[in-house]
Design a protein around this motif. Structure first.
Motif, PDB file in Angstrom:
ATOM      1  N   LEU A 173       2.107  -9.338   4.764  1.00  0.00           N
ATOM      2  CA  LEU A 173       3.196  -8.518   5.299  1.00  0.00           C
ATOM      3  C   LEU A 173       2.674  -7.353   6.138  1.00  0.00           C
ATOM      4  O   LEU A 173       3.353  -6.906   7.072  1.00  0.00           O
ATOM      5  N   LEU A 174       1.482  -6.870   5.837  1.00  0.00           N
ATOM      6  CA  LEU A 174       0.866  -5.872   6.719  1.00  0.00           C
ATOM      7  C   LEU A 174       0.443  -6.521   8.034  1.00  0.00           C
ATOM      8  O   LEU A 174       0.620  -5.942   9.113  1.00  0.00           O
ATOM      9  N   CYS A 175      -0.107  -7.745   7.957  1.00  0.00           N
ATOM     10  CA  CYS A 175      -0.507  -8.440   9.183  1.00  0.00           C
ATOM     11  C   CYS A 175       0.692  -8.793  10.054  1.00  0.00           C
ATOM     12  O   CYS A 175       0.572  -8.799  11.293  1.00  0.00           O
ATOM     13  N   VAL A 176       1.826  -9.091   9.452  1.00  0.00           N
ATOM     14  CA  VAL A 176       3.046  -9.316  10.239  1.00  0.00           C
ATOM     15  C   VAL A 176       3.334  -8.101  11.117  1.00  0.00           C
ATOM     16  O   VAL A 176       3.594  -8.216  12.319  1.00  0.00           O
ATOM     17  N   GLN A 177       3.247  -6.923  10.520  1.00  0.00           N
ATOM     18  CA  GLN A 177       3.551  -5.705  11.273  1.00  0.00           C
ATOM     19  C   GLN A 177       2.516  -5.449  12.364  1.00  0.00           C
ATOM     20  O   GLN A 177       2.862  -5.076  13.498  1.00  0.00           O
ATOM     21  N   LEU A 178       1.250  -5.650  12.051  1.00  0.00           N
ATOM     22  CA  LEU A 178       0.196  -5.401  13.037  1.00  0.00           C
ATOM     23  C   LEU A 178       0.260  -6.414  14.175  1.00  0.00           C
ATOM     24  O   LEU A 178       0.027  -6.047  15.343  1.00  0.00           O
ATOM     25  N   SER A 292       2.592   7.648  11.287  1.00  0.00           N
ATOM     26  CA  SER A 292       3.497   7.565  12.442  1.00  0.00           C
ATOM     27  C   SER A 292       4.742   6.741  12.151  1.00  0.00           C
ATOM     28  O   SER A 292       5.728   6.818  12.893  1.00  0.00           O
ATOM     29  N   GLY A 293       4.691   5.931  11.097  1.00  0.00           N
ATOM     30  CA  GLY A 293       5.790   5.026  10.811  1.00  0.00           C
ATOM     31  C   GLY A 293       5.698   3.710  11.539  1.00  0.00           C
ATOM     32  O   GLY A 293       6.562   2.837  11.372  1.00  0.00           O
ATOM     33  N   ALA A 294       4.649   3.516  12.344  1.00  0.00           N
ATOM     34  CA  ALA A 294       4.488   2.252  13.064  1.00  0.00           C
ATOM     35  C   ALA A 294       4.271   1.095  12.102  1.00  0.00           C
ATOM     36  O   ALA A 294       4.665  -0.045  12.373  1.00  0.00           O
ATOM     37  N   VAL A 295       3.629   1.376  10.973  1.00  0.00           N
ATOM     38  CA  VAL A 295       3.504   0.415   9.879  1.00  0.00           C
ATOM     39  C   VAL A 295       4.200   1.008   8.662  1.00  0.00           C
ATOM     40  O   VAL A 295       3.967   2.161   8.311  1.00  0.00           O
ATOM     41  N   ARG A 296       5.073   0.213   8.046  1.00  0.00           N
ATOM     42  CA  ARG A 296       5.868   0.683   6.915  1.00  0.00           C
ATOM     43  C   ARG A 296       5.285   0.172   5.605  1.00  0.00           C
ATOM     44  O   ARG A 296       5.112  -1.034   5.413  1.00  0.00           O
ATOM     45  N   ALA A 297       4.981   1.118   4.729  1.00  0.00           N
ATOM     46  CA  ALA A 297       4.440   0.765   3.416  1.00  0.00           C
ATOM     47  C   ALA A 297       5.530   0.665   2.358  1.00  0.00           C
ATOM     48  O   ALA A 297       5.410  -0.122   1.410  1.00  0.00           O
ATOM     49  N   GLY A 298       6.576   1.457   2.505  1.00  0.00           N
ATOM     50  CA  GLY A 298       7.606   1.551   1.466  1.00  0.00           C
ATOM     51  C   GLY A 298       8.158   0.223   1.001  1.00  0.00           C
ATOM     52  O   GLY A 298       8.241  -0.031  -0.221  1.00  0.00           O
ATOM     53  N   PRO A 299       8.569  -0.691   1.925  1.00  0.00           N
ATOM     54  CA  PRO A 299       9.158  -1.960   1.472  1.00  0.00           C
ATOM     55  C   PRO A 299       8.184  -2.859   0.718  1.00  0.00           C
ATOM     56  O   PRO A 299       8.612  -3.827   0.079  1.00  0.00           O
TER      57      PRO A 299
END
Length: 329
Positions: A173-178, A292-299
């Motif tokens: 899910l981190l790689c999806v965002q990146l 910056s919020g470019a990657v979201r950790a919360g979800p």
């Protein structure tokens, strides 16, 4: 203090231990949040190199509460995230700048005591200051994000390329965002409906299982990111790449486990297979992306537990809706 200790293969317990004191050049950090990583479960099973007895936990954030002799880079009260990998600086790999391949690498939470305790002492140069506005909770995900950044650097995704992410855990899910930030058209392959919903919220254009992914992109993906760390996805990753495409393996499989590949297929289609290990010089970038919020950790944080719950959670198989579990002070 209380600490979660790997005593030997298969034996993990939360025990009363002496409070650590920072050595020269070290800081002492009161741990706020520590993430449970798949590697911690491999360590418990003896599937990843380790030197027990040791306090586990290599993904964590906290506040500096004491300074070792000679430390001028930090002050009491600084909020920091641990970059756990300590390279020697003098071996052939280090001299080439490939510190993640250091011959004498020591990782906090693997080769020395880590963040599954109330306090942790480690070298000050591995305690990265948090950017303004970044919470300690989100900062605990900086280390896995940094590992993903290294993989994305290796993948060299170009805008408009099709990127297939295999595995819907925290790494996937981190790689999806990146991959989305790199301009890719992103599909996540996972069987979990819960993880599919998270992926859609985080920007994946398509969610599927592996069979559906092959049907949706019959010519394959320009880039395949294997994030699950299981034999099935490791075996399929090169097969799901397009002609001239590439696959990057960053999921961690148990040491000694093997998969079967067909090198002729790679040759005939000129598929490139790469691997990505750890987080060389990427954790500062990870913290900036989180701030910056470019990657979201919360979800991605699906559960928070206390230290005393850790032995039971570490020994159980993660459920299909689990992404990241944080041990919270």
């Amino acid at each position: 203090m209380r600490a979660g200790r790997l005593l030997s293969v298969g034996r993990f317990a939360v025990l009363d231990t002496p409070e650590p004191e920072p050595e020269p050049g070290e800081v002492l950090v009161r741990v706020a949040h520590a993430g449970i990583c798949g590697t911690d479960r491999h360590l418990l099973k003896g599937e990843f190199p380790c030197r027990p007895p040791v306090t586990l936990g290599h993904e964590f954030s906290g506040e500096v509460v004491a300074l070792g002799e000679g430390v001028s880079s930090h002050a009491i009260g600084d909020r920091v995230a641990c970059d756990p990998n300590i390279a020697c600086g003098g071996c052939a790999a280090c001299l080439m700048g490939r510190v993640n391949l250091c011959e004498r690498l020591v990782a906090v939470g693997v080769g020395r005591d880590g963040g599954f305790g109330e306090l942790c002492a480690f070298p000050a140069h591995r305690a990265l200051h948090l950017p303004a506005g970044l919470s300690l909770r989100d900062a605990a995900l900086a280390e896995p994000l940094a590992c993903c950044l290294h993989a994305i650097d290796i993948a060299a995704i170009q805008p408009g390329e099709r990127v297939l992410v295999l595995g819907g855990g925290v790494i996937g899910l981190l790689c999806v965002q990146l991959a989305r930030l790199a301009g890719g058209e992103v599909m996540l392959a996972t069987r979990s409906p819960h993880r599919r919903r998270i992926a859609e919220d985080l920007g994946a254009e398509t969610v599927a299982d592996a069979a559906e992914a092959r049907a949706a992109w019959p010519k394959g993906a320009d880039c395949v990111l294997e994030c699950a760390g299981v034999a099935e996805t490791a075996r399929e990753a090169p097969r799901l790449a397009a002609r001239g495409g590439r696959a990057v393996i960053l999921g961690v499989m148990p040491a000694g486990e093997t998969v079967s590949w067909e090198p002729f297929d790679w040759l005939f289609r000129e598929v490139s297979l790469r691997t990505a290990f750890l987080n060389p010089f990427t954790q500062g970038r990870a913290l900036a992306l989180l701030a910056s919020g470019a990657v979201r950790a919360g979800p991605l944080v699906t559960r928070e537990i206390g230290l005393d719950e850790l032995p039971a959670v570490l020994s159980e198989v993660p459920g299909p809706s689990e992404v990241k579990v944080l041990v919270t002070a």
